[in-house]
Design an enzyme around this catalytic site. Structure first.
Site, mmCIF file in Angstrom:
data_model
loop_
_atom_site.group_PDB
_atom_site.id
_atom_site.type_symbol
_atom_site.label_atom_id
_atom_site.label_comp_id
_atom_site.label_asym_id
_atom_site.label_seq_id
_atom_site.Cartn_x
_atom_site.Cartn_y
_atom_site.Cartn_z
ATOM 1 N N HIS A 192 -3.311 -3.093 -5.906
ATOM 2 C CA HIS A 192 -3.531 -2.624 -4.621
ATOM 3 C C HIS A 192 -4.895 -2.926 -4.357
ATOM 4 O O HIS A 192 -5.864 -2.119 -4.954
ATOM 5 C CB HIS A 192 -3.035 -1.030 -4.455
ATOM 6 C CG HIS A 192 -3.273 -0.812 -3.109
ATOM 7 N ND1 HIS A 192 -3.537 0.820 -2.965
ATOM 8 C CD2 HIS A 192 -3.452 -1.217 -1.978
ATOM 9 C CE1 HIS A 192 -3.828 0.807 -1.363
ATOM 10 N NE2 HIS A 192 -3.572 -0.407 -0.942
ATOM 11 N N GLU A 196 -6.336 -0.627 -7.654
ATOM 12 C CA GLU A 196 -5.294 0.400 -8.064
ATOM 13 C C GLU A 196 -4.255 -0.517 -8.895
ATOM 14 O O GLU A 196 -3.679 -1.458 -8.362
ATOM 15 C CB GLU A 196 -4.746 1.231 -6.928
ATOM 16 C CG GLU A 196 -5.236 2.600 -6.594
ATOM 17 C CD GLU A 196 -4.363 3.416 -5.805
ATOM 18 O OE1 GLU A 196 -3.685 4.119 -6.047
ATOM 19 O OE2 GLU A 196 -4.309 2.918 -4.375
ATOM 20 N N SER A 219 0.894 -1.348 -0.300
ATOM 21 C CA SER A 219 0.033 -0.047 -0.053
ATOM 22 C C SER A 219 0.850 1.117 0.027
ATOM 23 O O SER A 219 0.227 2.404 -0.221
ATOM 24 C CB SER A 219 -0.971 0.059 1.185
ATOM 25 O OG SER A 219 -0.559 -0.947 2.286
ATOM 26 N N ASN A 269 -4.065 6.218 -1.055
ATOM 27 C CA ASN A 269 -3.557 6.371 0.158
ATOM 28 C C ASN A 269 -2.785 7.766 0.115
ATOM 29 O O ASN A 269 -2.787 8.590 1.333
ATOM 30 C CB ASN A 269 -2.698 5.437 0.522
ATOM 31 C CG ASN A 269 -3.314 4.016 0.830
ATOM 32 O OD1 ASN A 269 -4.496 4.063 1.282
ATOM 33 N ND2 ASN A 269 -2.578 3.016 1.151
HETATM 34 P P1 NAD Z 1 -1.107 -9.508 7.733
HETATM 35 O O1 NAD Z 1 -0.086 -9.328 8.800
HETATM 36 O O2 NAD Z 1 -2.619 -9.874 7.892
HETATM 37 O O3 NAD Z 1 -0.951 -10.899 6.734
HETATM 38 C C1 NAD Z 1 0.491 -11.032 6.351
HETATM 39 C C2 NAD Z 1 0.745 -12.391 5.957
HETATM 40 O O4 NAD Z 1 1.993 -12.637 5.305
HETATM 41 C C3 NAD Z 1 0.820 -13.315 7.338
HETATM 42 O O5 NAD Z 1 -0.065 -14.405 7.426
HETATM 43 C C4 NAD Z 1 2.319 -13.813 7.179
HETATM 44 O O6 NAD Z 1 2.472 -15.128 7.921
HETATM 45 C C5 NAD Z 1 2.494 -13.900 5.702
HETATM 46 N N1 NAD Z 1 3.876 -13.855 5.299
HETATM 47 C C6 NAD Z 1 4.867 -12.934 5.866
HETATM 48 N N2 NAD Z 1 6.024 -13.537 5.343
HETATM 49 C C7 NAD Z 1 5.842 -14.378 4.406
HETATM 50 C C8 NAD Z 1 6.510 -15.321 3.457
HETATM 51 N N3 NAD Z 1 7.872 -14.982 3.413
HETATM 52 N N4 NAD Z 1 6.008 -15.867 2.590
HETATM 53 C C9 NAD Z 1 4.549 -16.263 2.788
HETATM 54 N N5 NAD Z 1 3.776 -15.649 3.738
HETATM 55 C C10 NAD Z 1 4.234 -14.770 4.484
HETATM 56 O O7 NAD Z 1 -1.184 -8.253 6.641
HETATM 57 P P2 NAD Z 1 -2.188 -7.674 5.748
HETATM 58 O O8 NAD Z 1 -2.854 -6.661 6.251
HETATM 59 O O9 NAD Z 1 -2.740 -8.691 5.030
HETATM 60 O O10 NAD Z 1 -1.216 -6.778 4.779
HETATM 61 C C11 NAD Z 1 -0.630 -7.634 3.693
HETATM 62 C C12 NAD Z 1 -0.157 -6.428 2.694
HETATM 63 O O11 NAD Z 1 -1.421 -6.140 2.022
HETATM 64 C C13 NAD Z 1 0.656 -5.230 3.202
HETATM 65 O O12 NAD Z 1 1.695 -4.992 1.977
HETATM 66 C C14 NAD Z 1 -0.199 -4.301 3.317
HETATM 67 O O13 NAD Z 1 0.300 -3.068 3.271
HETATM 68 C C15 NAD Z 1 -1.254 -4.563 2.147
HETATM 69 N N6 NAD Z 1 -2.735 -3.832 2.292
HETATM 70 C C16 NAD Z 1 -2.961 -3.946 3.577
HETATM 71 C C17 NAD Z 1 -4.511 -3.477 3.732
HETATM 72 C C18 NAD Z 1 -5.330 -3.567 4.988
HETATM 73 O O14 NAD Z 1 -6.029 -2.814 5.161
HETATM 74 N N7 NAD Z 1 -4.826 -4.595 5.908
HETATM 75 C C19 NAD Z 1 -4.941 -2.795 2.575
HETATM 76 C C20 NAD Z 1 -4.341 -2.780 1.510
HETATM 77 C C21 NAD Z 1 -3.329 -3.234 1.297
#
Ligand code: NAD
Length: 691
Positions: free
Chosen positions: A433, A445, A412, A483
């Site tokens: 995104h 996005e 993000s 964002n």
């Molecule tokens: P989260 O912490 O809920 O999930 C991340 C997952 O990635 C975890 O389950 C973790 O075990 C896994 N992980 C970490 N390293 C790994 C690897 N090497 N191989 C496989 N799995 C691995 O995070 P999230 O909120 O789902 O966010 C994930 C991405 O999405 C981030 O880049 C975040 O910026 C983006 N994002 C989040 C949101 C939101 O509102 N949460 C919105 C848009 C984008």
């Protein structure tokens, strides 16, 4: 436009105006002629009007609405529809509509003007005009109450509720339901019984119960009172239905015409129609016209957290098989459970069949191994927002998959340049995104670097559309579009809080402006730690954003991370997301204020709205100046679908144009003097002023 074919005494009129069978003035003319011709042919005993096997018609061609420049134009168009449909209703020979697919708005008004309706089992019916802030103009306010009763009709007209074929049959909206491939035969069968044509607009069998009618109008008034005052359509719908029932259907039709003209003249309708077209335009990117999207038969999702599990659900919902990889078994189990629960909920709400749910769940497999993603045509990473973790994951994807794989990142904030740097084939990296919850939020996005291949960008655009989402293509820059434009708005809310404004007053002002929730409540929901982390990245790239308020930083330091901890700016009871006043957060607010010699002050809602919205406007022009978004309308779509910016205002830039850019620049200069450089208008905005 309308194919005409007579056999066995039945005239089959098939709408033939691909791709949508949208109804324009030429089709109305063709319809009148076809009905007149069939009426004059002695061998014709009855008429069947249909579309294609999967889809009847998309309803009125919305392009017509853009040609309306005056009240007279609006009345003329409404009358043209009403008269053509009246010609159908007045036919001396029985007319059956045989409909399939989504039968919406003008298409349903058309079907209701026929004497009988036969529907395919999967047909769905709704009156969607209210979503464009207009009332129906083709007889819908008159015929729907006569078919389903005033209560149900008013509810459908005011809420755009969708009903399935089964409910439509029970209500009397349709006369028969059959398999989609037997529509015509079923319609012919109905005609063989030599039915007497029933004019819908003259029917009274559903109108007798006066107490029920009064209750229906009371309920409708309640619904209308809960809607935005800028949208006058609810009032016009109620008036037209009432005139139809208390005076006559003809009086109701006239009221419908004038109501339609009045609605069309409102900024709310104009803005919604603008967005309707803007949404359809986002995927038409000029320099991608020649690019051929690559085939995505299988996808991989890396990271099964909040976003990963939502993205998996979106993919399987569109029939794309997915392998989900997480390094943590527990995360895989939790993610799978989240998906199952969410799908199960849709089944129990009757929005998904059990078979379809099973089919969807059968498309997911999970793994902790990299070699099991080898078959993927596209891999989306959704791991922690951490540069090193993401770079390592991208390298693993390249190692595990074929060289042609498309690699998408759901980051993000992080610039794709920083991620591409770690890859062997960076030209295959694209940003996708998604927004949380990814299975529901309508926007994606699509982020391209200068080096991203066109076919890779086109693949991401195509996949987003396949998931029934709206892709907005932007150029790579920290925070991309949504964002980046939204963060200054949120930061300004915390600044106002620091300066003495009341948290609830800030949130209330923005809800009154039209957002579904205020910025402080929203940040509690998203997580205040996410806000702090996002700002840490973006403030390095955009120095003029200024620092984040100490209040947000202190709240996070003290563990008030938002809803997930039961405490953020507000306090939350377990299992309930209603924000309550939080004495402990208030203590932090008071301490920060005291440290700066500030005390609580009453800030007028207008000042709150102006400061918050103009920070967005100012940043939106910077995004345009840098070429991050290709079109102003793309930015407006992204902000309305991605952040809940009120659609009846048309989006951030459309709102600025409505205010007048002279005035916007004047107010920004004044705010820059008073509050700081972050309000200074950019070069593009100064140039556009007065243009
Ligand atoms: P989260 O912490 O809920 O999930 C991340 C997952 O990635 C975890 O389950 C973790 O075990 C896994 N992980 C970490 N390293 C790994 C690897 N090497 N191989 C496989 N799995 C691995 O995070 P999230 O909120 O789902 O966010 C994930 C991405 O999405 C981030 O880049 C975040 O910026 C983006 N994002 C989040 C949101 C939101 O509102 N949460 C919105 C848009 C984008």
């Amino acid at each position: 436009m309308i194919d005409y074919h007579v056999s066995d005494g039945v005239c089959l009129l098939r709408l033939n105006s691909p791709p949508l069978n949208a109804i324009d003035l030429a089709m109305l003319e063709a319809l009148r002629k076809a009905i007149a011709r069939a009426s004059g042919e002695s061998e014709v005993r009855g008429i069947v009007i249909t579309g294609d096997a999967e889809h009847f018609s998309a309803g009125a061609d919305v392009g017509l609405f853009r040609q309306i420049a005056s009240a007279d134009d609006a009345v003329h168009i409404s009358r043209a529809f009403q008269e053509a449909f009246a010609a159908v209703e007045d036919s001396s020979k029985p007319v059956v509509a045989a409909v399939a697919g989504k039968v919406i708005a003008g298409a349903l008004e058309f079907a209701m003007a026929c004497h009988f309706r036969v529907a395919g089992r999967r047909a769905r019916f709704s009156m969607q005009e209210i979503n464009l802030a207009i009332n129906p103009g083709a007889g819908g306010t008159q015929r729907l109450p006569r078919l389903v009763g005033p209560g149900k009709a008013l509810k459908m007209l005011l809420t755009a509720e969708t009903i399935g074929a089964g409910e439509a049959l029970e209500l009397g909206l349709v006369d028969a339901v059959c398999e989609g491939d037997q529509l015509i035969e079923r319609a012919r069968e109905l005609l063989r019984s030599a039915p007497v044509p029933q004019k819908t607009s003259r029917r009274t069998d559903k109108l007798g119960d006066h107490a029920a009618t009064r209750a229906a109008f009371d309920e409708a008034e309640k619904l209308a009172a809960g809607m935005r005052p800028e949208i006058i359509a609810p009032r016009k719908i109620i008036d037209a239905v009432k005139a139809g029932l208390e005076e006559s259907a003809d009086a109701g039709l006239v009221r419908e015409q004038t109501g339609f003209a009045e609605c069309m003249a409102t900024p709310a309708a104009q803005n919604k129609i603008y967005l309707f077209f803007a949404i359809r335009q986002t995927s038409k990117v000029p320099d991608l016209a020649e690019a051929r999207p690559l085939r995505v038969a299988r996808a991989a999702v890396i990271g099964m957290g909040t976003m990963g599990s939502g993205i998996v659900q979106a993919l399987i919902g569109a029939g794309v098989p997915v392998v989900a990889r997480d390094e943590d078994e527990a995360a895989l189990a939790k993610g799978t459970e989240r998906i199952q629960r969410s799908i199960q909920k849709r089944v129990s709400q009757g929005r998904l069949s059990g078979d379809r749910a099973e089919e969807m769940l059968g498309l997911v497999s999970t793994t902790t191994r990299w070699d099991e993603i080898a078959d993927a045509d596209l891999a989306i990473e959704a791991v922690f927002e951490d540069v090193d973790v993401k770079r390592a994951v991208l390298r693993e994807i390249e190692r595990a998959c074929r060289p042609e794989v498309v690699v998408a990142s759901n980051t993000s904030t992080i610039s794709l340049d920083v991620l591409a740097d770690a890859m062997d084939r960076p030209e295959r990296l694209v940003g996708m995104h998604f927004f949380n919850p990814a299975q529901r939020m309508p926007l994606v996005e699509v982020i391209r670097r200068a080096e991203t291949r066109s076919d890779v960008v086109a693949t991401a655009v195509g996949l987003a559309k396949r998931l029934r989402k709206t892709p907005v293509v932007v150029r790579n820059r920290e925070g991309f579009l949504v964002n980046r434009v939204f963060l200054p708005y949120v930061k300004e809310a915390f600044w106002l809080l620091e300066e003495g404004a009341d948290a609830e007053a800030i949130d209330r002002a923005m809800v009154d402006f039209g957002f579904p929730m205020g910025p402080l409540t929203l940040m509690d929901m998203a997580g205040l730690d996410i806000l702090v982390a996002t700002d840490r990245v973006l403030c390095l790239a955009f120095a003029w954003h200024g620092p984040l308020s100490q209040i947000a930083i202190r709240l996070v330091d003290d563990g008030h991370l938002g809803q997930k901890r039961g405490s953020g700016v507000y306090k939350y009871e377990k299992g309930d997301y209603t924000p309550h006043h939080s004495p402990s957060a208030q203590g932090i607010v008071a301490e920060v204020r005291a440290g700066q010699g500030r005390s609580p002050r009453e800030v007028p809602p207008r000042e709150i709205t102006e400061r918050l919205v103009l920070r967005m406007v100012s940043e939106a022009f910077r995004v345009m100046e840098e070429g991050v978004a290709g079109r102003e309308s793309d930015l407006d779509v992204a902000m309305t679908l991605g952040t809940g910016f009120p659609d009846f205002r048309g989006g951030v830039l459309r709102y600025a144009h409505d205010l007048g850019l002279d005035r916007v620049v004047g107010r920004l200069d004044a705010l820059a003097d008073k509050c700081g450089e972050r309000f200074s208008p950019c070069r593009l905005l100064r140039e556009r002023k007065g243009a």
